[in-house]
Design a protein around this motif. Structure first.
Motif, short mmCIF file in Angstrom:
data_model
loop_
_atom_site.label_atom_id
_atom_site.label_comp_id
_atom_site.label_asym_id
_atom_site.label_seq_id
_atom_site.Cartn_x
_atom_site.Cartn_y
_atom_site.Cartn_z
N THR A 1 0.68 -1.21 -0.15
CA THR A 1 0.02 -0.03 -0.12
C THR A 1 1.00 1.29 -0.09
O THR A 1 0.39 2.15 -0.62
N TYR A 2 2.10 1.24 0.77
CA TYR A 2 2.63 2.61 0.81
C TYR A 2 4.32 2.43 0.45
O TYR A 2 4.70 3.32 -0.35
N LEU A 3 5.01 1.47 0.62
CA LEU A 3 6.57 1.34 0.43
C LEU A 3 6.48 1.12 -0.98
O LEU A 3 7.68 1.60 -1.54
N ILE A 4 6.02 0.15 -1.68
CA ILE A 4 6.37 -0.12 -2.93
C ILE A 4 6.04 0.91 -4.05
O ILE A 4 7.06 1.24 -4.99
N PRO A 5 4.80 1.69 -3.61
CA PRO A 5 4.43 2.84 -4.28
C PRO A 5 5.50 3.90 -4.20
O PRO A 5 5.90 4.80 -5.10
N ALA A 6 5.88 4.14 -2.97
CA ALA A 6 7.06 4.98 -2.91
C ALA A 6 8.17 4.99 -3.52
O ALA A 6 9.09 5.60 -4.06
N LEU A 7 8.62 3.16 -3.60
CA LEU A 7 9.91 3.00 -4.35
C LEU A 7 9.86 3.35 -5.87
O LEU A 7 10.63 3.73 -6.24
N TYR A 8 8.81 3.31 -6.33
CA TYR A 8 8.30 3.74 -7.53
C TYR A 8 8.24 5.10 -7.80
O TYR A 8 8.82 5.79 -8.94
N GLU A 9 7.96 5.88 -7.00
CA GLU A 9 8.02 7.30 -6.94
C GLU A 9 9.26 7.70 -7.08
O GLU A 9 9.24 9.02 -7.60
N ILE A 10 10.10 7.17 -6.45
CA ILE A 10 11.50 8.06 -6.42
C ILE A 10 12.07 7.79 -7.92
O ILE A 10 13.08 8.52 -8.00
N GLY A 11 11.77 6.85 -8.50
CA GLY A 11 12.35 6.75 -9.87
C GLY A 11 13.87 6.22 -9.87
O GLY A 11 14.09 5.33 -9.24
N GLU A 12 14.64 7.06 -10.81
CA GLU A 12 16.21 6.67 -10.41
C GLU A 12 16.72 7.42 -9.08
O GLU A 12 16.48 8.52 -8.59
N PHE A 13 17.67 6.64 -8.53
CA PHE A 13 18.41 7.10 -7.55
C PHE A 13 19.76 6.59 -7.33
O PHE A 13 20.16 5.55 -8.08
N ASP A 14 20.82 7.08 -6.76
CA ASP A 14 22.16 6.86 -6.86
C ASP A 14 22.67 6.00 -5.59
O ASP A 14 23.50 5.29 -5.93
N HIS A 15 21.79 6.01 -4.55
CA HIS A 15 22.31 5.22 -3.30
C HIS A 15 21.16 4.74 -2.59
O HIS A 15 20.07 5.34 -2.42
N PRO A 16 20.92 3.54 -2.01
CA PRO A 16 20.02 3.02 -1.18
C PRO A 16 19.54 3.88 -0.04
O PRO A 16 18.43 4.01 0.42
N LYS A 17 20.31 4.72 0.48
CA LYS A 17 19.84 5.60 1.64
C LYS A 17 18.92 6.68 1.20
O LYS A 17 18.18 7.26 2.02
N ALA A 18 18.84 6.89 -0.29
CA ALA A 18 17.90 7.80 -0.66
C ALA A 18 16.38 7.48 -0.46
O ALA A 18 15.44 8.29 -0.40
N ILE A 19 16.17 6.16 -0.40
CA ILE A 19 14.77 5.45 -0.03
C ILE A 19 14.31 6.21 1.28
O ILE A 19 13.06 6.18 1.48
N HIS A 20 15.23 6.36 2.12
CA HIS A 20 14.79 6.60 3.43
C HIS A 20 14.02 7.90 3.68
O HIS A 20 13.11 8.20 4.55
N ALA A 21 14.22 8.93 2.66
CA ALA A 21 13.68 10.15 2.83
C ALA A 21 12.13 9.83 2.55
O ALA A 21 11.34 10.77 2.95
N LEU A 22 11.93 9.09 1.61
CA LEU A 22 10.40 8.72 1.36
C LEU A 22 9.86 7.90 2.26
O LEU A 22 8.81 8.09 2.93
N PHE A 23 10.54 7.12 2.84
CA PHE A 23 10.07 5.93 3.82
C PHE A 23 9.88 6.61 5.25
O PHE A 23 8.91 6.01 5.77
N ASN A 24 10.52 7.63 5.44
CA ASN A 24 10.46 8.33 6.72
C ASN A 24 8.95 9.00 6.87
O ASN A 24 8.52 9.33 8.04
N ARG A 25 8.11 9.17 5.84
CA ARG A 25 6.99 9.75 5.79
C ARG A 25 6.01 8.86 6.65
O ARG A 25 4.80 9.20 6.92
N TYR A 26 6.35 7.73 6.60
CA TYR A 26 5.67 6.52 7.30
C TYR A 26 6.16 6.12 8.50
O TYR A 26 7.26 5.70 8.52
N ARG A 27 5.48 6.27 9.77
CA ARG A 27 6.06 6.00 11.06
C ARG A 27 6.07 4.50 11.11
O ARG A 27 5.42 3.73 10.77
N GLY A 28 7.33 4.10 11.96
CA GLY A 28 7.37 2.66 12.08
C GLY A 28 7.56 1.94 11.03
O GLY A 28 8.07 2.01 9.92
N HIS A 29 7.02 0.59 11.10
CA HIS A 29 6.90 -0.58 10.30
C HIS A 29 8.42 -0.64 9.80
O HIS A 29 8.79 -0.90 8.65
#
Length: 368
Positions: free
Chosen positions: A70-98
């Motif tokens: 519902t949330y994380l995989i759509p966020a992964l596709y939202e980021i498009g291209e990225f240079d480093h795995p740490k970039a995903i945390h900026a999007l994932f941090n919008r969702y608390r916990g999990h």
């Protein structure tokens, strides 16, 4: 890097023998294996190590699957291209916990990222040595003879540290028996939050058994009472269940709740968060070790890469594949030699997925 497809394999792996703790008995391990296919054809593998009921953490496989889809995989596709795995945390941090759900994606990203660099994951994380010392956890047994046999088997394999599960009523007598047969083996106990501060004098008696540490004797979210207990114990306290985030580690350090922390990357949200906790502890003179949660070879491989960082002073809970499984889902399977694991120099986690074994254990595969 750009993810083009996400596959989640819902698997079930029966244990060779039940794993008994103060909280639950595990007969089989259900897991989510994440497979990320990148635009260049690279495939990264990760794992969600939550349990199927909330006996250990609030997260379960069902809650993780809901959050992922519902949330994380759509966020992964939202980021498009990225240079480093740490970039995903900026999007994932919008969702608390999990955190375990997040770790399932983040670890697969790290595997794919390391492969894109043609480097082993442990080197990408900053590990200096491709060899780690490991220990093993032994669940509660039906009788003393069975327990002593399990310990002897672990000693014969060469594990550098033995962890015993204890609880009120099954602790001091067990330690007395074990120490009478194995006076010098590096030994620790894990209480899985089964005591209270009212047991202080009882826990103090464990000092006589020359233990490396007592893991999580009190409440799973407690820091204050652990600090009180550590003041009177000679044996170091290790916090495990309490360490759910970087902020939790900060709290433990500030209150002097423990001398040692167990870092489980899945519980804190992935490798980047685990490395950050490692660095914090290193700055503050707190020793850490890599905990385990009865993972498949995929999860173990990520734990092994983390455990190569120089702040991990104690052997981690990273047993050989053959301890738990008739057949693991990676090839080659993880082997322990004289208490050590030599990490593969191949790119990423260093292991291939045994597709036949994965298929045999898979109950359902979901595509996104």
């Amino acid at each position: 890097m750009k993810v083009e497809r996400v596959s989640i394999h819902k698997i079930k792996m029966p244990l060779k023998q039940p794993f008994i703790t103060a909280l639950n008995t595990v007969h089989e391990r259900k897991l989510l294996i994440t497979e990320l296919t990148f635009q260049d054809g690279t495939v990264g593998w990760g794992e969600c190590s939550a349990f199927d009921t909330p006996w250990y953490t609030e997260e379960t496989l069902d809650t993780c699957l809901h959050v992922l889809s519902t949330y994380l995989i759509p966020a992964l596709y939202e980021i498009g291209e990225f240079d480093h795995p740490k970039a995903i945390h900026a999007l994932f941090n919008r969702y608390r916990g999990h955190h375990m759900a997040k770790s399932a994606i983040e670890t697969a990203l790290w595997d794919g990222y390391a492969k894109s660099l043609d480097r082993p994951l442990f080197q990408v994380l900053g590990g200096q040595s491709g060899e780690i010392e490991v220990g093993t956890a032994i669940g509660m047994q039906s009788d003393k003879e069975a327990l002593l046999q399990r310990i002897q088997e672990a000693v014969d394999i060469g594990y550098k540290r033995i962890k015993l599960k204890v609880k009120p009523g099954e602790d001091l007598e067990v330690l007395e028996t074990v120490r009478s047969h194995f006076p010098d083996v590096p030994l620790m106990v894990d209480a899985n939050s089964s005591y209270t501060l009212a047991d202080l004098n009882h826990l103090k008696k464990m000092d006589r058994y020359n233990l490396m540490m007592i893991e999580q004797p009190l409440g799973s979210r407690d820091f204050v009472e652990h600090a009180e207990l550590q003041k009177v114990l000679d044996t170091p306290i290790c916090l495990d269940e309490s360490i759910t985030s970087f902020e939790a580690a900060q709290t433990a350090i500030a209150l002097k709740s423990a001398q040692i922390l167990a870092v489980k990357l899945s519980r804190v949200g992935g490798l980047a968060k685990a490395v950050r906790i490692h660095d914090l502890c290193k700055r503050n003179g707190i020793e850490v070790w890599a905990g385990g949660m009865i993972e498949s070879g995929v999860g173990k491989a990520h734990n092994m890469a983390l455990a190569t960082l120089d702040g991990f002073a104690y052997p981690g809970d990273i047993a050989a594949s053959s301890k738990y499984w008739e057949k693991d889902i990676i090839t080659p399977e993880i082997e322990v030699q004289d208490g050590n694991i030599i990490l593969s120099e191949r790119p990423g986690i260093g292991y291939e997925i045994n597709m036949g074994a994965l298929k045999a254990h898979t109950e359902e595969t979901l595509e996104y």
